[in-house]
Motif scaffolding. Sequence first.
Motif, short mmCIF file in Angstrom:
data_model
loop_
_atom_site.label_atom_id
_atom_site.label_comp_id
_atom_site.label_asym_id
_atom_site.label_seq_id
_atom_site.Cartn_x
_atom_site.Cartn_y
_atom_site.Cartn_z
N ARG A 1 0.83 -1.21 0.00
CA ARG A 1 0.00 0.00 0.00
C ARG A 1 0.87 1.27 0.00
NH1 ARG A 1 -4.80 -0.73 -1.76
NH2 ARG A 1 -5.30 1.30 -0.86
N VAL A 2 1.76 1.35 -0.98
CA VAL A 2 2.60 2.53 -1.16
C VAL A 2 2.13 3.23 -2.42
CG1 VAL A 2 4.93 3.38 -1.64
CG2 VAL A 2 4.58 1.55 0.03
N GLY A 3 1.93 4.54 -2.32
CA GLY A 3 1.34 5.26 -3.44
C GLY A 3 2.23 6.31 -4.05
N ARG A 4 1.87 6.69 -5.28
CA ARG A 4 2.46 7.83 -6.00
C ARG A 4 1.36 8.89 -6.10
NH1 ARG A 4 2.98 5.51 -10.48
NH2 ARG A 4 5.21 5.04 -10.54
N VAL A 5 1.65 10.10 -5.66
CA VAL A 5 0.64 11.15 -5.67
C VAL A 5 0.29 11.52 -7.11
CG1 VAL A 5 0.10 13.53 -5.01
CG2 VAL A 5 1.39 12.06 -3.45
N THR A 6 -1.01 11.52 -7.40
CA THR A 6 -1.49 11.87 -8.74
C THR A 6 -2.33 13.13 -8.75
OG1 THR A 6 -3.42 10.43 -8.43
CG2 THR A 6 -1.49 9.46 -9.51
N GLY A 7 -2.79 13.58 -7.58
CA GLY A 7 -3.62 14.78 -7.54
C GLY A 7 -3.65 15.40 -6.17
N VAL A 8 -3.86 16.70 -6.14
CA VAL A 8 -3.93 17.47 -4.89
C VAL A 8 -5.16 18.38 -4.97
CG1 VAL A 8 -2.80 19.22 -3.45
CG2 VAL A 8 -1.42 17.48 -4.61
N ASN A 9 -5.97 18.39 -3.92
CA ASN A 9 -7.12 19.29 -3.86
C ASN A 9 -6.63 20.67 -3.43
OD1 ASN A 9 -9.48 20.69 -3.40
ND2 ASN A 9 -10.52 19.02 -2.34
#
Length: 249
Positions: A110-118
């Motif tokens: 469960r390691v992620g790459r950021v794709t979007g920011v609000n």
Amino acid sequence: MIVKYGGNAMKSVELRRAVAAEIAALRAEMPVVVVHGGGPVIERELAARGVTSAFVGGLRVTSPEAMDVVEMALCQLNKQLSQDVGHAVGLMGRDSGLLQAEILDPALGRVGRVTGVNADLLRTLLGAGITPVLGCVAVGPDGNALNVNADTAAGAVAGALGEGIVFLTDVDGVYRAFPDPESRAATLTRTEAEGGIVDGWIAGGMIPKVRAALDALDRGAPFATIASGMTAGVLAAAARGEAGTRITP
């Protein structure tokens, strides 16, 4: 201004509160968004529960069980830090889709790459005079939490807002001849920083810090500064370009 507050710069409550006071003081000069990690806190909580977690390429392999502990630990730290800063609200990536991410590598769990920011949520809070304090847990496409690297999360936030970023860490900046204090580089261009990695005077633990700074530039930040979070008075000076190492495009 985005301030990335590293786990190593918050190893004691006294230091954490001292840095929080500096963040509050900086807010009088400019709007501030805080993005934080919490490696030491996570390690403590994982050990207390007997949950094992290895690192691959500097990233924590995060099983679903470990993810639960990571989120719990960071949520608690997030609220403590926002309280320390004052006039702040602690947020995680789940809040109104503040940080969206995708799986980086299935082998890492469960390691992620950021794709979007609000960014609109952050601008709304800043417009109301409230300092957002953001923990590095994102929400994935399946609606579940993902563990994201705090440096890259902070860089994504800086890019989304088009603001500069200060990475607070446990070193005073980038040295051309470490540990000679006279060799600290006040400024570096992207080309100089990349050349320093190739030539070897940027080495060891400084490489991921510099790469995080370059990633922030890639995402749209106008500058990225690496500075010490262990010494009083550094944050405001770094924000003005008077401390640490400022890396520019």
